[in-house]
Design an enzyme around this catalytic site. Structure first.
Site, PDB file in Angstrom:
ATOM      1  N   ASP A   2     -54.749  93.471  19.805  1.00 65.85           N
ATOM      2  CA  ASP A   2     -55.413  93.848  18.569  1.00 65.85           C
ATOM      3  C   ASP A   2     -54.686  93.299  17.305  1.00 65.85           C
ATOM      4  O   ASP A   2     -54.862  93.403  16.197  1.00 65.85           O
ATOM      5  CB  ASP A   2     -56.049  95.250  18.159  1.00 65.85           C
ATOM      6  CG  ASP A   2     -54.697  96.360  18.094  1.00 65.85           C
ATOM      7  OD1 ASP A   2     -53.487  95.524  18.478  1.00 65.85           O
ATOM      8  OD2 ASP A   2     -54.662  97.133  17.847  1.00 65.85           O
TER       9      ASP A   2
ATOM     10  N   HIS B 274     -42.756  66.227  20.512  1.00 67.21           N
ATOM     11  CA  HIS B 274     -43.336  67.427  19.884  1.00 67.21           C
ATOM     12  C   HIS B 274     -42.620  68.649  20.385  1.00 67.21           C
ATOM     13  O   HIS B 274     -43.068  69.600  20.793  1.00 67.21           O
ATOM     14  CB  HIS B 274     -45.018  67.725  20.412  1.00 67.21           C
ATOM     15  CG  HIS B 274     -45.709  66.668  19.585  1.00 67.21           C
ATOM     16  ND1 HIS B 274     -47.005  66.346  20.072  1.00 67.21           N
ATOM     17  CD2 HIS B 274     -45.389  65.884  18.504  1.00 67.21           C
ATOM     18  CE1 HIS B 274     -47.493  65.481  19.266  1.00 67.21           C
ATOM     19  NE2 HIS B 274     -46.598  65.129  18.220  1.00 67.21           N
TER      20      HIS B 274
ATOM     21  N   ASP C  98     -39.085  67.416  12.146  1.00 66.08           N
ATOM     22  CA  ASP C  98     -40.291  67.107  11.947  1.00 66.08           C
ATOM     23  C   ASP C  98     -40.882  68.269  11.053  1.00 66.08           C
ATOM     24  O   ASP C  98     -41.314  69.274  12.249  1.00 66.08           O
ATOM     25  CB  ASP C  98     -41.055  66.358  12.858  1.00 66.08           C
ATOM     26  CG  ASP C  98     -42.484  65.751  12.526  1.00 66.08           C
ATOM     27  OD1 ASP C  98     -42.895  66.380  11.365  1.00 66.08           O
ATOM     28  OD2 ASP C  98     -43.131  65.131  13.163  1.00 66.08           O
TER      29      ASP C  98
ATOM     30  N   ASP D 258     -45.973  66.069   5.502  1.00 63.60           N
ATOM     31  CA  ASP D 258     -45.577  65.690   6.999  1.00 63.60           C
ATOM     32  C   ASP D 258     -44.204  64.743   6.776  1.00 63.60           C
ATOM     33  O   ASP D 258     -44.707  63.516   6.556  1.00 63.60           O
ATOM     34  CB  ASP D 258     -46.784  65.007   7.781  1.00 63.60           C
ATOM     35  CG  ASP D 258     -46.409  64.740   9.271  1.00 63.60           C
ATOM     36  OD1 ASP D 258     -45.311  65.253   9.607  1.00 63.60           O
ATOM     37  OD2 ASP D 258     -46.990  64.233  10.100  1.00 63.60           O
TER      38      ASP D 258
ATOM     39  N   HIS E 209     -45.000  55.915  20.283  1.00 66.82           N
ATOM     40  CA  HIS E 209     -46.181  56.635  19.340  1.00 66.82           C
ATOM     41  C   HIS E 209     -46.516  55.659  18.329  1.00 66.82           C
ATOM     42  O   HIS E 209     -45.692  54.494  17.926  1.00 66.82           O
ATOM     43  CB  HIS E 209     -45.775  57.731  18.632  1.00 66.82           C
ATOM     44  CG  HIS E 209     -44.442  57.876  17.981  1.00 66.82           C
ATOM     45  ND1 HIS E 209     -44.565  57.266  16.798  1.00 66.82           N
ATOM     46  CD2 HIS E 209     -43.300  58.411  18.031  1.00 66.82           C
ATOM     47  CE1 HIS E 209     -43.320  57.364  15.960  1.00 66.82           C
ATOM     48  NE2 HIS E 209     -42.398  57.912  17.045  1.00 66.82           N
TER      49      HIS E 209
ATOM     50  N   HIS F  88     -50.851  58.055  11.054  1.00 67.45           N
ATOM     51  CA  HIS F  88     -52.037  58.662  11.047  1.00 67.45           C
ATOM     52  C   HIS F  88     -52.515  59.033   9.689  1.00 67.45           C
ATOM     53  O   HIS F  88     -51.733  59.068   8.772  1.00 67.45           O
ATOM     54  CB  HIS F  88     -51.889  59.847  11.859  1.00 67.45           C
ATOM     55  CG  HIS F  88     -50.806  61.107  11.762  1.00 67.45           C
ATOM     56  ND1 HIS F  88     -51.018  61.759  10.718  1.00 67.45           N
ATOM     57  CD2 HIS F  88     -49.630  61.142  11.949  1.00 67.45           C
ATOM     58  CE1 HIS F  88     -49.621  62.448  10.458  1.00 67.45           C
ATOM     59  NE2 HIS F  88     -49.044  62.129  11.492  1.00 67.45           N
TER      60      HIS F  88
ATOM     61  N   HIS G  94     -53.244  65.541  11.422  1.00 70.92           N
ATOM     62  CA  HIS G  94     -53.667  64.436  11.950  1.00 70.92           C
ATOM     63  C   HIS G  94     -55.323  64.383  11.437  1.00 70.92           C
ATOM     64  O   HIS G  94     -55.953  64.854  11.858  1.00 70.92           O
ATOM     65  CB  HIS G  94     -53.684  64.310  13.395  1.00 70.92           C
ATOM     66  CG  HIS G  94     -52.427  64.212  14.017  1.00 70.92           C
ATOM     67  ND1 HIS G  94     -51.960  64.845  15.238  1.00 70.92           N
ATOM     68  CD2 HIS G  94     -51.096  63.825  13.318  1.00 70.92           C
ATOM     69  CE1 HIS G  94     -50.399  64.690  15.467  1.00 70.92           C
ATOM     70  NE2 HIS G  94     -50.168  64.125  14.334  1.00 70.92           N
TER      71      HIS G  94
ATOM     72  N   GLU H 202     -44.136  56.413  10.277  1.00 68.72           N
ATOM     73  CA  GLU H 202     -43.174  57.423  10.811  1.00 68.72           C
ATOM     74  C   GLU H 202     -42.549  56.658  12.135  1.00 68.72           C
ATOM     75  O   GLU H 202     -42.842  57.283  13.251  1.00 68.72           O
ATOM     76  CB  GLU H 202     -43.984  58.626  11.152  1.00 68.72           C
ATOM     77  CG  GLU H 202     -45.161  58.718  11.752  1.00 68.72           C
ATOM     78  CD  GLU H 202     -45.580  60.075  12.272  1.00 68.72           C
ATOM     79  OE1 GLU H 202     -44.914  60.788  12.988  1.00 68.72           O
ATOM     80  OE2 GLU H 202     -46.864  60.650  11.804  1.00 68.72           O
TER      81      GLU H 202
ATOM     82  N   TYR I  63     -36.251  56.559  20.126  1.00 67.36           N
ATOM     83  CA  TYR I  63     -35.759  57.607  21.283  1.00 67.36           C
ATOM     84  C   TYR I  63     -35.162  57.333  22.659  1.00 67.36           C
ATOM     85  O   TYR I  63     -35.791  56.588  23.296  1.00 67.36           O
ATOM     86  CB  TYR I  63     -37.088  58.401  21.587  1.00 67.36           C
ATOM     87  CG  TYR I  63     -37.880  58.742  20.346  1.00 67.36           C
ATOM     88  CD1 TYR I  63     -37.710  59.874  19.435  1.00 67.36           C
ATOM     89  CD2 TYR I  63     -38.958  57.684  20.174  1.00 67.36           C
ATOM     90  CE1 TYR I  63     -38.386  60.142  18.259  1.00 67.36           C
ATOM     91  CE2 TYR I  63     -39.700  58.208  18.878  1.00 67.36           C
ATOM     92  CZ  TYR I  63     -39.397  59.338  17.974  1.00 67.36           C
ATOM     93  OH  TYR I  63     -40.446  59.416  16.932  1.00 67.36           O
TER      94      TYR I  63
ATOM     95  N   ARG J 142     -36.448  59.635  14.030  1.00 66.60           N
ATOM     96  CA  ARG J 142     -37.581  59.193  13.615  1.00 66.60           C
ATOM     97  C   ARG J 142     -37.441  59.573  11.972  1.00 66.60           C
ATOM     98  O   ARG J 142     -36.727  60.344  11.655  1.00 66.60           O
ATOM     99  CB  ARG J 142     -38.834  60.215  14.016  1.00 66.60           C
ATOM    100  CG  ARG J 142     -40.074  60.025  13.085  1.00 66.60           C
ATOM    101  CD  ARG J 142     -41.308  60.417  14.075  1.00 66.60           C
ATOM    102  NE  ARG J 142     -41.539  61.802  14.172  1.00 66.60           N
ATOM    103  CZ  ARG J 142     -41.070  62.505  15.489  1.00 66.60           C
ATOM    104  NH1 ARG J 142     -40.711  61.986  16.512  1.00 66.60           N
ATOM    105  NH2 ARG J 142     -41.072  63.882  15.198  1.00 66.60           N
TER     106      ARG J 142
ATOM    107  N   GLU K 129     -39.844  59.773   8.489  1.00 63.88           N
ATOM    108  CA  GLU K 129     -41.374  59.846   8.308  1.00 63.88           C
ATOM    109  C   GLU K 129     -41.530  60.274   6.823  1.00 63.88           C
ATOM    110  O   GLU K 129     -41.181  61.120   6.388  1.00 63.88           O
ATOM    111  CB  GLU K 129     -41.957  61.137   9.334  1.00 63.88           C
ATOM    112  CG  GLU K 129     -43.531  61.372   8.774  1.00 63.88           C
ATOM    113  CD  GLU K 129     -44.230  62.129   9.816  1.00 63.88           C
ATOM    114  OE1 GLU K 129     -43.633  63.165  10.245  1.00 63.88           O
ATOM    115  OE2 GLU K 129     -45.772  62.090   9.901  1.00 63.88           O
TER     116      GLU K 129
HETATM  117  N1  GLY Z   1     -45.878  66.261  12.928  1.00 61.82           N
HETATM  118  C1  GLY Z   1     -46.776  65.505  13.766  1.00 61.82           C
HETATM  119  C2  GLY Z   1     -46.772  64.049  13.349  1.00 61.82           C
HETATM  120  O1  GLY Z   1     -45.753  63.480  12.657  1.00 61.82           O
HETATM  121  O2  GLY Z   1     -47.559  63.647  13.721  1.00 61.82           O
HETATM  122 MN    MN Z   2     -44.332  64.767  11.515  1.00 66.11          MN
HETATM  123 MN    MN Z   3     -46.849  62.464  11.191  1.00 65.49          MN
END
Ligand code: GLY
Ligand code: MN
Ligand code: MN
Length: 434
Positions: free
Chosen positions: A35, A239, A256, A267, A346, A350, A357, A380, A384, A402, A404
């Site tokens: 609950d 991720h 991140d 982000d 990637h 975005h 996203h 970003e 890797y 990365r 970003e």
């Molecule tokens: N934090 C997810 C991305 O950077 O897209």
């Molecule tokens: Mn991110």
């Molecule tokens: Mn991002």
């Protein structure tokens, strides 16, 4: 966000749906276990149009309707339930505080909706998102069909609301950009704090705790998405979410993390040495990613297309990896074969907004769309190199980097919303050793 902002948004949608009806529902509470519930967060489309943050509500927009164009169904006032679970606006509050023209108890939805759909041509809603809601809409329409001989017209077109509304959400107003600036500032402060706190031997989640402290203290009660805090080999998992390993001397850590402020996301990714000093090899790859990000940011400007920042980052990274002998062949061969995606798998960005996203099309008529003022994108790029990468000298293994930032397209380029956190090697080392 001011009430007038939500009103303006509803007005814009009302103008576009003419003789249609738009129906927008929000989430229910999500159970965590038994609950216990997850903290409630309204559906972004619903909140965008209403500013109403309670669960179990439905907004209906009906252009030109005499009794009012904005109808809100929500939970009724209930002193007993409110004592246990918290305050409710009720129907009076829906009208007085949220600008509804007419408000009903949510339990009256099935009874009222056929009336509201009567003699309308089209129904706009988020088709196919929740089958239970699809079924409810169909049941309302079917009820009207039964009244055809009494001269009632039934809507005969169903159009997904997403396309129309998400095009609105893609372009941020001045008030939205202000909220995103705050989300960016808070996110940046949390990254600074993590850099300052980081020491070999700490756990990844201890950096998460430092960042959460900064978020919440500054009024961002929730991160915009789950923290990604990966040291060493974990920096190569895009991720990564366990965040439960020890941070080791000599490794990099990739963070991140972004705050959600007033329903808008920050982000940010930064990558830095656990012990405060980059090794020569880390330095080399780091500067390559930073150069690629700089090249990509230069392509975030009106008139450029969505893919140009990505193409710029790809070119810098492929050329750099060729020079280091991590990739073989030529730029053209790499672009053709896609072999480089072993290390940069990637895209470079975005859309960013209420959802991390965020919504909005990336292509129009199968062409990458042009960037326009008010759009917000992340930038970003990353490299890797997982342990065991074929044909790659072991000295590069387990390095994941990365960088970003968040950028809003302006009239003559872009504004970085997340600039308050260092990203050159000199700045990072100075901050960590200061
Ligand atoms: N934090 C997810 C991305 O950077 O897209
Ligand atoms: Mn991110
Ligand atoms: Mn991002």
């Amino acid at each position: 966000m001011k009430k007038s902002e939500f009103k303006r948004r509803r007005h814009k949608l009302l103008e576009e749906i003419h003789d249609g009806v738009a129906i927008i529902n929000t989430h229910r509470h999500h159970h965590r276990n038994r609950d216990t519930q997850f903290p409630f967060r309204p559906d972004s489309d619903f909140y965008y149009l209403t500013g109403f943050a309670e669960p179990e509500a439905v907004a209906v927009l009906i252009p030109g309707r005499e009794e009012g164009e904005f109808v809100l169904f929500s939970r009724p006032k209930d002193p007993l339930r409110e004592t246990w679970d918290g305050r409710r606006a009720g129907q009076l509050g829906a009208c007085e505080d949220f600008g509804a023209d007419q408000a009903f108890d949510i339990s009256e939805l099935n009874e009222q909706m056929p009336e509201l759909l009567k003699n309308r041509q089209r129904v706009y809603y988020s088709i196919g998102k929740e089958s239970e809601f699809d079924n409810r809409v169909m049941s309302w329409v079917n009820e009207l069909r039964g009244q055809a001989r009494a001269g009632v017209n039934t809507p005969n077109e169903f159009i997904t609301l997403d396309h129309l509304l998400h095009e609105h959400r893609l372009f941020k107003s001045a008030a939205e950009i202000e909220a995103m600036r705050t989300a960016g500032t808070i996110s940046a402060a949390a990254h600074v704090r993590a850099m300052q706190a980081c020491k070999p031997g700490m756990m990844e989640y201890q950096l998460e705790a430092e960042m959460q402290h900064e978020f919440i203290t500054r009024g961002a009660r929730s991160p915009a998405y789950n923290f990604i805090i990966g040291g060493g080999a974990n920096s190569c998992i895009l991720h990564y979410s366990e965040n439960d390993q020890k941070l080791r001397n000599g490794d990099l850590v990739l963070i991140d993390a972004g705050a959600e402020y007033d329903y808008y996301a920050g982000d940010i990714t930064r990558t830095f040495p656990v012990n405060g000093r980059f090794s020569d090899d880390q330095r080399t790859l780091y500067n390559l990613v930073l150069d690629s990000q700089t090249a990509a940011i230069a392509e975030v400007a009106p008139g450029k297309d969505w893919n140009q920042p990505h193409a710029a980052a790809q070119t810098v990274i492929i050329n750099g990896l060729l020079e280091l002998g991590i990739l073989q062949g030529t730029l053209e061969e790499q672009l053709e074969s896609g072999d480089f995606k072993r290390f940069f798998m990637h895209r470079t960005g975005h859309w960013l907004g209420m959802d991390v996203h965020d919504v909005g099309d990336y292509k129009i008529d199968n062409q990458w769309r042009l960037l326009e003022p008010g759009m917000v994108t992340t930038v970003e790029p990353g490299i890797y190199i997982a342990a065991g990468s074929e044909g790659v000298d072991e000295k590069w293994w387990d390095i994941g980097i990365r960088i970003e930032d968040d950028a809003v397209v302006t009239r003559d380029g872009c504004e970085i919303l997340t600039g308050d956190v260092p990203k050159t090697i000199e700045e990072i080392e100075a901050l960590m050793q200061g």
